[in-house]
Design a protein around this motif. Structure first.
Motif, mmCIF file in Angstrom:
data_model
loop_
_atom_site.group_PDB
_atom_site.id
_atom_site.type_symbol
_atom_site.label_atom_id
_atom_site.label_comp_id
_atom_site.label_asym_id
_atom_site.label_seq_id
_atom_site.Cartn_x
_atom_site.Cartn_y
_atom_site.Cartn_z
ATOM 1 N N LEU A 151 -2.693 -5.998 6.762
ATOM 2 C CA LEU A 151 -2.348 -4.757 6.330
ATOM 3 C C LEU A 151 -2.591 -3.202 6.478
ATOM 4 O O LEU A 151 -1.953 -2.237 6.277
ATOM 5 C CB LEU A 151 -1.903 -4.835 4.971
ATOM 6 C CG LEU A 151 -0.539 -3.696 4.932
ATOM 7 C CD1 LEU A 151 0.911 -4.182 5.895
ATOM 8 C CD2 LEU A 151 0.221 -4.236 2.811
ATOM 9 N N PRO A 152 -4.441 -3.825 5.716
ATOM 10 C CA PRO A 152 -5.122 -2.372 5.712
ATOM 11 C C PRO A 152 -4.829 -1.844 6.743
ATOM 12 O O PRO A 152 -4.553 -0.266 7.467
ATOM 13 C CB PRO A 152 -5.991 -2.128 5.153
ATOM 14 C CG PRO A 152 -5.263 -3.134 4.116
ATOM 15 C CD PRO A 152 -4.750 -4.492 4.357
ATOM 16 N N ALA A 153 -5.660 -2.661 8.018
ATOM 17 C CA ALA A 153 -5.949 -2.215 9.343
ATOM 18 C C ALA A 153 -3.996 -1.318 9.934
ATOM 19 O O ALA A 153 -3.927 -0.652 10.914
ATOM 20 C CB ALA A 153 -6.730 -3.502 9.679
ATOM 21 N N ASP A 178 -4.731 6.481 -1.185
ATOM 22 C CA ASP A 178 -3.853 4.851 -1.737
ATOM 23 C C ASP A 178 -3.810 4.267 -2.779
ATOM 24 O O ASP A 178 -5.105 4.863 -3.443
ATOM 25 C CB ASP A 178 -5.033 4.586 -0.374
ATOM 26 C CG ASP A 178 -4.744 4.398 0.946
ATOM 27 O OD1 ASP A 178 -4.073 4.916 1.387
ATOM 28 O OD2 ASP A 178 -6.019 4.125 1.646
ATOM 29 N N TYR A 179 -2.626 3.280 -2.970
ATOM 30 C CA TYR A 179 -2.513 2.812 -4.224
ATOM 31 C C TYR A 179 -1.744 1.448 -3.740
ATOM 32 O O TYR A 179 -1.188 1.428 -2.766
ATOM 33 C CB TYR A 179 -1.041 3.327 -5.074
ATOM 34 C CG TYR A 179 -1.637 4.599 -6.056
ATOM 35 C CD1 TYR A 179 -2.403 4.802 -6.923
ATOM 36 C CD2 TYR A 179 -1.584 5.946 -4.890
ATOM 37 C CE1 TYR A 179 -2.852 6.047 -6.825
ATOM 38 C CE2 TYR A 179 -1.762 7.355 -5.689
ATOM 39 C CZ TYR A 179 -2.015 7.417 -6.728
ATOM 40 O OH TYR A 179 -2.361 8.774 -7.208
ATOM 41 N N PHE A 180 -2.757 0.572 -4.869
ATOM 42 C CA PHE A 180 -2.554 -0.726 -3.853
ATOM 43 C C PHE A 180 -1.857 -1.778 -5.073
ATOM 44 O O PHE A 180 -2.087 -1.693 -6.209
ATOM 45 C CB PHE A 180 -4.285 -1.410 -3.187
ATOM 46 C CG PHE A 180 -4.502 -0.302 -2.283
ATOM 47 C CD1 PHE A 180 -4.715 -0.924 -0.901
ATOM 48 C CD2 PHE A 180 -5.988 0.169 -2.765
ATOM 49 C CE1 PHE A 180 -5.587 -0.382 -0.114
ATOM 50 C CE2 PHE A 180 -6.282 1.447 -1.858
ATOM 51 C CZ PHE A 180 -5.880 0.432 -0.339
ATOM 52 N N PHE A 181 -1.141 -2.489 -4.187
ATOM 53 C CA PHE A 181 -0.775 -3.274 -4.883
ATOM 54 C C PHE A 181 -0.842 -5.091 -4.749
ATOM 55 O O PHE A 181 0.049 -5.597 -3.673
ATOM 56 C CB PHE A 181 0.917 -3.546 -5.076
ATOM 57 C CG PHE A 181 1.598 -4.283 -6.809
ATOM 58 C CD1 PHE A 181 1.315 -4.282 -8.044
ATOM 59 C CD2 PHE A 181 1.756 -5.501 -5.817
ATOM 60 C CE1 PHE A 181 2.348 -5.366 -9.026
ATOM 61 C CE2 PHE A 181 2.642 -7.051 -7.287
ATOM 62 C CZ PHE A 181 2.682 -6.079 -8.299
ATOM 63 N N ILE A 216 0.817 -1.511 -0.134
ATOM 64 C CA ILE A 216 -0.086 -0.124 -0.111
ATOM 65 C C ILE A 216 0.924 1.037 0.075
ATOM 66 O O ILE A 216 1.386 1.535 1.048
ATOM 67 C CB ILE A 216 -1.139 0.281 1.352
ATOM 68 C CG1 ILE A 216 -1.678 -0.995 1.463
ATOM 69 C CG2 ILE A 216 -1.973 1.150 1.205
ATOM 70 C CD1 ILE A 216 -2.615 -1.267 3.090
ATOM 71 N N TYR A 217 1.284 1.780 -1.034
ATOM 72 C CA TYR A 217 1.508 3.133 -1.107
ATOM 73 C C TYR A 217 0.797 4.635 -1.310
ATOM 74 O O TYR A 217 -0.327 4.101 -1.164
ATOM 75 C CB TYR A 217 2.986 3.582 -2.539
ATOM 76 C CG TYR A 217 2.033 4.974 -3.173
ATOM 77 C CD1 TYR A 217 3.042 5.796 -2.424
ATOM 78 C CD2 TYR A 217 1.993 5.171 -3.903
ATOM 79 C CE1 TYR A 217 3.925 7.059 -2.633
ATOM 80 C CE2 TYR A 217 2.558 6.637 -4.531
ATOM 81 C CZ TYR A 217 2.988 6.849 -3.725
ATOM 82 O OH TYR A 217 2.942 8.508 -4.159
ATOM 83 N N ALA A 219 3.330 0.904 3.018
ATOM 84 C CA ALA A 219 3.593 -0.400 4.421
ATOM 85 C C ALA A 219 3.698 -1.409 3.491
ATOM 86 O O ALA A 219 3.187 -1.139 2.327
ATOM 87 C CB ALA A 219 1.986 -0.510 4.738
ATOM 88 N N ALA A 220 4.155 -3.042 3.384
ATOM 89 C CA ALA A 220 4.460 -3.684 2.688
ATOM 90 C C ALA A 220 4.785 -4.344 4.022
ATOM 91 O O ALA A 220 5.105 -4.920 4.476
ATOM 92 C CB ALA A 220 5.021 -3.966 1.516
ATOM 93 N N THR A 221 3.748 -6.165 2.572
ATOM 94 C CA THR A 221 4.570 -7.567 3.565
ATOM 95 C C THR A 221 5.207 -8.760 2.266
ATOM 96 O O THR A 221 3.890 -8.924 1.181
ATOM 97 C CB THR A 221 3.479 -8.286 4.616
ATOM 98 O OG1 THR A 221 3.677 -9.151 5.177
ATOM 99 C CG2 THR A 221 2.271 -8.094 3.576
#
Length: 430
Positions: A254-256, A70-73, A54-55, A359-361
């Motif tokens: 991850l969004p939380a 928010d941009y998501f991958f 999430i950027y 944020a990333a995992t």
């Protein structure tokens, strides 16, 4: 029957569409510009690496008020990853919130506290030689949990807040798919439902406030089964050839995680119902320890060689980079365990007046055996997260903005290391 079949088919299509990970074309195009081989490998195989990113782009108006995009991958909040030490962030916030709800002026985040034992598996903690006072406190736990991701600090905050309060409070704030079920010590589920008696004391040792032991009778929702891998080593180091079961473990999508961090850094950007009950002093402490380097800290006096500036700043750390760029501070929390590595960060570049959240995992476990300590953290996870961080950072450095941010709020006074002859702290359990 035909109409019923059509209805069920449409429902299936809707469910399938909803179950697809969310990916924005903007990030696909941006990531395609990075030729690093490890970065390309992970980006091109997001399912294998259980990758989620999430950027968050931050834009300021003429009054310096931020807006967030928010941009998501490959983000799927239902896809399990082990959150590891990332759960130390909400535990710190809930610990401060509980102190404020006690409404006892003498009991603060700096007040000395002691832990007793009242149930099987519990341990006492009456003193803390790493603190200046020699006693534990909530502020000291938060410092240790953020600076080097200390595990004992998390377990003690878990015991202070209590399993029931932790989960009820997070669910009430909208984090419905989050669960915190255990300390970071080996205990049974029943033992984790019980938490220790705690007391706060004056400098002379007299009692200020006593909290009795607690028990959580609430049931958890374990209907979703989450199993990973093809085998694992059990407590006797014997290989069990079946997937490792995470169904009852901590869960923190991850969004939380990203939203929790945003609620600390930009409280007004999230609904009031999602905010934590914190004072201005609480926010200052959180911002300081989310961004302070271990080597700047006097208590604990961490070994600056082992715990270097980028030690828990994964988007700016790889085998070559131990320092952050000049003028950059990262406000973040990380976690790593079972092959999972996760980071949620707010990056502030005071020199170039640039800011963003990321944020990333990802999961790195080529042999698919868990608990064998053979994870590709150094060869894959760290290089990937560094390349991800630099991809976004370089984009932000070159992105045109209508208004440059005023980041004065995030420019904090940090500690200066004093040379006083004390031995440094090494090899923290984290």
């Amino acid at each position: 029957m035909y109409n019923l079949f059509c209805f069920l088919f449409l429902c299936l299509l809707t469910f399938s569409a909803q179950a697809q990970p969310r990916t924005d074309a903007f990030l696909v195009d941006l990531f395609a510009k990075n030729p690093h081989p490890v970065f390309r490998e992970v980006i091109q195989h997001p399912d294998k690496y259980r990758l989620q990113i999430i950027y968050t782009r931050i834009d300021r108006d003429s009054r310096n008020q931020p807006t967030f995009t928010d941009y998501f991958f490959h983000v799927d909040s239902t896809a399990y990853f082990n959150p590891a030490s990332t759960v130390k962030l909400p535990l710190a916030l809930l610990s401060l919130e509980k102190l404020n709800q006690l409404n006892r002026p003498e009991v603060t985040k700096y007040t000395a506290m002691q832990f007793d034992s009242a149930y099987r598996g519990q341990t006492r903690e009456w003193h803390d030689p790493t603190s200046e006072s020699g006693f534990p406190s909530i502020a000291h736990f938060i410092k240790k949990a953020f600076l080097v991701s200390d595990n004992d600090a998390y377990s003690r905050m878990y015991e202070f807040v209590g399993q029931q309060t932790i989960n009820r409070a997070l669910h009430a704030k909208g984090y419905r798919d989050t669960r915190i079920t255990h300390r970071f010590v080996r205990l049974t589920p029943e033992e984790n439902r019980h938490t220790n008696p705690v007391r706060f004391i004056r400098p002379d040792g007299s009692l200020l406030y006593a909290q009795p032991p607690a028990y959580n009778p609430d049931a958890f929702d374990f209907r979703r089964i989450d199993k990973i891998g093809k085998g694992y080593l059990n407590v006797r180091d014997s290989l069990v050839l079946e997937p490792f079961d995470f169904t009852t473990r901590n869960k923190y999508p991850l969004p939380a995680f990203q939203q929790t961090l945003q609620s600390v850094l930009f409280p007004r950007s999230v609904p009031a119902s999602q905010r934590f009950l914190l004072t201005d002093g609480d926010y200052r402490l959180l911002l300081q320890y989310l961004s302070q380097f271990p080597g700047e800290t006097n208590y604990p006096k961490y070994d600056a060689e082992q715990y270097y500036d980028s030690y828990v700043k994964f988007f700016f750390r790889d085998s070559l980079h131990r320092r952050l760029p000049e003028g950059v501070r990262v406000f973040n929390k990380v976690g790593w365990a079972y092959g999972f590595m996760t980071d949620a960060s707010y990056v502030a570049d005071f020199k170039n007046r640039v800011e963003f959240m990321l944020a990333a995992t990802l999961y790195v476990n080529e042999d698919e055996i868990l608990n064998d300590n053979r994870y590709e953290y150094e060869s894959v996870a760290h290089p990937f997260l560094y390349q991800l961080g630099q991809t976004i950072y370089q984009y932000e450095l070159n992105r045109k903005r209508k208004n440059r941010p005023d980041l004065t709020r995030f420019q904090l006074p940090y500690e200066k290391r004093r040379e006083d002859g004390r031995a440094t702290v090494r090899d923290v359990e984290n």
